[in-house]
Design a protein around this motif. Structure first.
Motif, PDB file in Angstrom:
ATOM      1  N   TYR A 194      30.725  27.364  -1.065  1.00 37.98           N
ATOM      2  CA  TYR A 194      29.350  27.253  -0.583  1.00 37.98           C
ATOM      3  C   TYR A 194      28.561  28.546  -0.769  1.00 37.98           C
ATOM      4  O   TYR A 194      27.334  28.508  -0.919  1.00 37.98           O
ATOM      5  N   GLU A 195      29.239  29.682  -0.768  1.00 37.12           N
ATOM      6  CA  GLU A 195      28.548  30.935  -1.084  1.00 37.12           C
ATOM      7  C   GLU A 195      27.963  30.873  -2.492  1.00 37.12           C
ATOM      8  O   GLU A 195      26.815  31.288  -2.725  1.00 37.12           O
ATOM      9  N   THR A 198      24.917  28.531  -2.449  1.00 37.67           N
ATOM     10  CA  THR A 198      23.719  29.114  -1.829  1.00 37.67           C
ATOM     11  C   THR A 198      23.094  30.178  -2.723  1.00 37.67           C
ATOM     12  O   THR A 198      21.873  30.371  -2.703  1.00 37.67           O
ATOM     13  N   PRO A 202      19.155  29.042  -3.565  1.00 33.26           N
ATOM     14  CA  PRO A 202      18.817  29.736  -2.310  1.00 33.26           C
ATOM     15  C   PRO A 202      17.805  28.994  -1.440  1.00 33.26           C
ATOM     16  O   PRO A 202      17.720  29.269  -0.232  1.00 33.26           O
ATOM     17  N   GLU A 204      17.876  25.781  -0.807  1.00 31.08           N
ATOM     18  CA  GLU A 204      18.474  24.549  -0.301  1.00 31.08           C
ATOM     19  C   GLU A 204      19.210  24.845   1.010  1.00 31.08           C
ATOM     20  O   GLU A 204      20.301  25.426   0.999  1.00 31.08           O
ATOM     21  N   TYR A 207      23.284  23.554   1.927  1.00 32.97           N
ATOM     22  CA  TYR A 207      24.527  24.243   1.593  1.00 32.97           C
ATOM     23  C   TYR A 207      24.774  25.437   2.510  1.00 32.97           C
ATOM     24  O   TYR A 207      25.918  25.800   2.777  1.00 32.97           O
ATOM     25  N   ARG A 208      23.698  26.019   3.025  1.00 30.80           N
ATOM     26  CA  ARG A 208      23.870  27.128   3.965  1.00 30.80           C
ATOM     27  C   ARG A 208      24.510  26.638   5.263  1.00 30.80           C
ATOM     28  O   ARG A 208      25.355  27.325   5.856  1.00 30.80           O
TER      29      ARG A 208
END
Length: 221
Positions: A194-195, A198, A202, A204, A207-208
């Protein structure tokens, strides 16, 4: 017999009906559904494969004696679905690896997990139907006490876009059960996934939120 000296396709073809076809996995490169692992627990690996014959699919194992291969077990799978995954691993026991099959459901982006064990009475399913996933990973995941020689299973199930619900399982006599004592190890991998998302997307927020959940699981186990 060394691994490099075995022509697996030829051996399997020589032991199935002439009209039969070796099952091909729904994976990149279209690999054949053939394994080389000790499934009967005698300390020596067997060839285990799936083949299709007369609209039925069969699981069977071959053992080598004095340079020749002989069937030691065969069973109809009762399924005629495409196969997404085919693996062998020590899930329920260290000696005599279990066979894992991921059956791809028609027109659905998920597969159903089958775990099959060799017994004195032949192949037997050890979990009931209904365990589904999008992506499967099998690994002897360490807890705080290290590894135990048995593999856990991580099931990734697609929820939205590239976001997945991830759960880890291990064998508890007679069934798979969720386990959290490997989260500190395994969810580091999930967090890295997920990092990357993201960083690529950025703007969205979805996903964060999944990243934050994965990081919490790393820290809470």
């Amino acid at each position: 017999m060394s691994l490099s000296s075995i022509d697996f396709l030829s051996v399997v073809r020589s032991c199935i009906p002439e009209e039969a076809e070796i099952v091909v996995l729904k994976q990149e490169g279209d690999p054949a559904a053939i394994l080389y692992a000790d499934v009967d627990g005698d300390g020596f690996p067997e060839i285990t494969a799936l083949y299709r014959y007369l609209d039925h699919q069969y699981l069977f194992s071959l053992k080598e004696y004095s340079g020749n291969w002989f069937p030691i077990g065969s069973a109809s799978t009762g399924r005629n679905l495409a196969v997404k995954d085919f693996a062998a691993a020590p899930i329920s026991r260290k000696e005599g690896w279990d066979v894992l099959i991921g059956w791809e459901r028609a027109e659905e982006p998920i597969a159903e997990l089958d775990i099959i064990q060799w017994t004195q009475n032949g192949f037997q399913r050890v979990i009931p139907p209904g365990t589904t996933y999008s992506h499967l990973e099998i690994e002897d995941m360490p807890t705080r006490n290290g590894q135990d020689g048995l593999c856990e299973i991580a099931l990734w199930t697609q929820e939205q876009g590239q976001a997945y619900r991830v759960e880890t399982f291990r064998w508890d006599p007679f069934r798979l059960v969720p386990t959290s004592d490997v989260h500190a190890y395994y969810f580091q991998k999930v967090a890295r996934y997920y990092e990357n998302l993201t960083q690529e997307q950025p703007n969205e927020p979805l996903y964060r939120s999944y990243l934050e959940d994965a990081q919490k699981r790393v820290g809470s186990s």
